[in-house]
Design an enzyme around this catalytic site. Sequence first.
Site, short mmCIF file in Angstrom:
data_model
loop_
_atom_site.label_atom_id
_atom_site.label_comp_id
_atom_site.label_asym_id
_atom_site.label_seq_id
_atom_site.Cartn_x
_atom_site.Cartn_y
_atom_site.Cartn_z
N GLY A 189 0.83 -1.21 0.00
CA GLY A 189 0.00 0.00 0.00
C GLY A 189 0.86 1.26 0.00
N GLY A 190 0.51 2.18 0.93
CA GLY A 190 1.23 3.45 1.02
C GLY A 190 2.70 3.27 1.29
N GLY A 424 19.79 11.30 -32.98
CA GLY A 424 19.36 11.85 -31.70
C GLY A 424 20.06 11.18 -30.53
N ALA A 425 20.43 9.92 -30.72
CA ALA A 425 21.06 9.21 -29.62
C ALA A 425 22.45 9.79 -29.34
CB ALA A 425 21.14 7.72 -29.94
C1 HXC Z 1 -2.80 -3.45 10.82
C2 HXC Z 1 -1.71 -5.28 10.03
C3 HXC Z 1 -1.58 -4.69 8.76
C4 HXC Z 1 -2.11 -3.37 8.57
C5 HXC Z 1 -0.66 -6.62 8.68
N1 HXC Z 1 -1.13 -6.48 9.93
N2 HXC Z 1 -0.93 -5.55 7.94
N3 HXC Z 1 -2.32 -4.66 11.05
N4 HXC Z 1 -2.72 -2.81 9.64
N5 HXC Z 1 -2.01 -2.74 7.42
C6 HXC Z 1 -1.07 -7.43 11.04
C7 HXC Z 1 -1.90 -8.66 10.75
O1 HXC Z 1 -3.24 -8.44 11.12
C8 HXC Z 1 -1.23 -9.68 11.66
O2 HXC Z 1 -1.68 -9.49 12.97
C9 HXC Z 1 0.23 -9.26 11.63
O3 HXC Z 1 0.25 -7.91 11.16
C10 HXC Z 1 1.05 -10.09 10.67
O4 HXC Z 1 0.37 -10.12 9.43
P1 HXC Z 1 0.10 -11.49 8.63
O5 HXC Z 1 -0.93 -11.20 7.62
O6 HXC Z 1 -0.17 -12.59 9.59
O7 HXC Z 1 1.52 -11.72 7.98
P2 HXC Z 1 1.86 -12.28 6.55
O8 HXC Z 1 1.10 -13.53 6.30
O9 HXC Z 1 3.35 -12.36 6.50
O10 HXC Z 1 1.35 -11.19 5.50
C11 HXC Z 1 1.91 -9.92 5.47
C12 HXC Z 1 1.10 -9.00 4.54
C13 HXC Z 1 -0.41 -9.03 4.95
C14 HXC Z 1 1.29 -9.46 3.11
C15 HXC Z 1 1.69 -7.59 4.67
O11 HXC Z 1 -0.50 -8.79 6.36
C16 HXC Z 1 -1.21 -8.01 4.25
O12 HXC Z 1 -1.61 -8.19 3.10
N6 HXC Z 1 -1.49 -6.90 4.94
C17 HXC Z 1 -2.30 -5.82 4.36
C18 HXC Z 1 -1.53 -5.14 3.26
C19 HXC Z 1 -2.27 -3.97 2.66
O13 HXC Z 1 -3.17 -4.15 1.84
N7 HXC Z 1 -1.92 -2.82 3.11
C20 HXC Z 1 -2.49 -1.62 2.56
C21 HXC Z 1 -3.04 -0.80 3.66
S1 HXC Z 1 -3.72 0.61 2.88
P3 HXC Z 1 -2.09 -10.74 13.87
O14 HXC Z 1 -2.45 -10.14 15.18
O15 HXC Z 1 -3.25 -11.41 13.20
O16 HXC Z 1 -0.89 -11.63 13.91
C22 HXC Z 1 -2.44 1.68 2.67
C23 HXC Z 1 -2.85 2.95 2.00
C24 HXC Z 1 -1.96 4.07 2.35
O17 HXC Z 1 -1.34 1.47 3.02
C25 HXC Z 1 -1.99 5.08 1.23
C26 HXC Z 1 -1.03 6.18 1.49
C27 HXC Z 1 -0.76 6.93 0.19
#
Ligand code: HXC
Length: 534
Positions: A189-190, A424-425
């Site tokens: 994401g961000g 041009g290159a």
């Molecule tokens: C809160 C999060 C989190 C998040 C992961 N965790 N991402 N908690 N906010 N964004 C937590 C999980 O709930 C989990 O907690 C622990 O971290 C470990 O994550 P897992 O999923 O168990 O690990 P893994 O299998 O290794 O997968 C990692 C991952 C996946 C690929 C990063 O967690 C994932 O897809 N997360 C979301 C990614 C995403 O879409 N982010 C975008 C957010 S929006 P527990 O307690 O269950 O162990 C964004 C927009 C910003 O960023 C824009 C700004 C311009």
Amino acid sequence: MSKKRNGNGLSVPSEALRDSVPPSVLELRALRERALGGAAPDRIEAQKSKGKLLARERIDHLLDDGTFQESGLFVKTSCHDFDLQQASALGDGVVTGFGKIDGRTVAVFAQDFTVLGGSLGFAHSRKIARLMDEAIRSRAPIIGLLDSGGARIQEGVDSLDGYAAIFQANVKASGVVPQLSVILGPCAGGAVYSPALTDFVFMVDGLSQMFITGPQVVKATLGQEVDLETLGGAKVHSGRSGVCHFLAASEQDCLRQVRELLACLPSNRWQRPPMWPTTDGPERPSPFFQEVCALDGRKPYDIHDGIRELADDGGFLEVHKGWAKNLVAGFIRLGGHTVGVVANNPAHLAGALDIEASEKAARFVRFLDNFNIPVLTLVDVPGYWPGLEQEHGGIIRRGAKLLYAYAEATVPKVTVVLRKAFGGAYIAMGSKLMGADFNLALPSAEIGVMGASGAVEILFGKQIKTAADPEGQRRRLMAEYVQRFASPYQAAASGSVDEVVEPKALRSTVIRCLEVLRDKRRPGEDGARGNLPL
Ligand code: HXC
């Protein structure tokens, strides 16, 4: 409590008091132990079972021993929703501070995946943004070790604002201090846009992933099944997208590469890169270029060999090694000074310029210009890669970035035309009127609007068709064209080429030219320019 008095009449603690530890210190020790211990053991175990280092271990590997000065160890999230006070940890999932690399100060932050997946909440983001502001004031490079699930979902808009503050700080630091992003896990994401605003991105094969939208979102919106590695693994970003500049085999290898790169760079835009004395004398001959002169003009060769031969002790730190291989970019040292090299590589696409090569070179030249690093350009380019894909892909708009970067750069620029330099290159690859301080050529250089066969076809196509012996006529006309243009001497006569150099003397000549330019005054020297992601 017994107290003695010293000569000034001030009380001094007794020996017993000196040896006892006050409760406030005990409290500090306990808190520090808790904070340094990080997350719950099962989270730490999960991190280790993926073959990943912990945030503090990474910092230890990166910095000179015993130099880390941490700040923000006791920072906590102020969010009370979703039981976040319990789930988060002291430090809020990111370790921040200053330390040294090869004795020079750097700012470093390391996200801790064991705390809420390294996700970025408001307190976490404030720690990073503050560190970056302090680094700008201290004129120290910024190194981010990223391992994060992106914006912390529980903190809602506060997390998004947190990213905005970091992006602001990235842009403020751009062109002022070098910024390196080291991706050591998922970066989702961000989280990916801060690295994209920095100067160099490092990834580890099999361990790092970068993506804007994850596999679940891809499936939900497009119905496509894709795994993390295919979507945004290190190979994808170092070989196809060009997001990643340095690919490493392991975390340790990656952190070593970070140190190696920093050794080539100044700490900020007011400095020059450190000097690395060498016993490799400037007069060492360069037989590789003698061989290039003897080669058939269409025969490929690998320019890496030439770059290594020119460089002090054969050292070359290549940037974007796996991407746009028709153009090679990276750092060498000449006479002990860091120089950025940009070179066409005839071993790929005949060394022609295309969209990716233009963007790769443009951004690199811009970086060099930001940080007082001279540019050495080695030219062997048949022209722009033709075709629908390039035209429709925007070679006009995207190729123009390279023209802009060279024309704008005011650092010392030395260009060497090795063999072909057509159309041009020729202009785009740092030619004389694009601002090269020295435009050198080997005797094998061919500089013209285009190669002989194309030129003869355009100029004399009808004449050839109607000739009694069309093939003989074509050969004669091509020989005349080659005689006139397939040498550096027309360009030398007009002053477009400053000197035609004996190939064996190339290293010494380039070193001498750079020596002359060492104190070159740069117009607009006092104004910083950001290193926008071209
Ligand atoms: C809160 C999060 C989190 C998040 C992961 N965790 N991402 N908690 N906010 N964004 C937590 C999980 O709930 C989990 O907690 C622990 O971290 C470990 O994550 P897992 O999923 O168990 O690990 P893994 O299998 O290794 O997968 C990692 C991952 C996946 C690929 C990063 O967690 C994932 O897809 N997360 C979301 C990614 C995403 O879409 N982010 C975008 C957010 S929006 P527990 O307690 O269950 O162990 C964004 C927009 C910003 O960023 C824009 C700004 C311009």
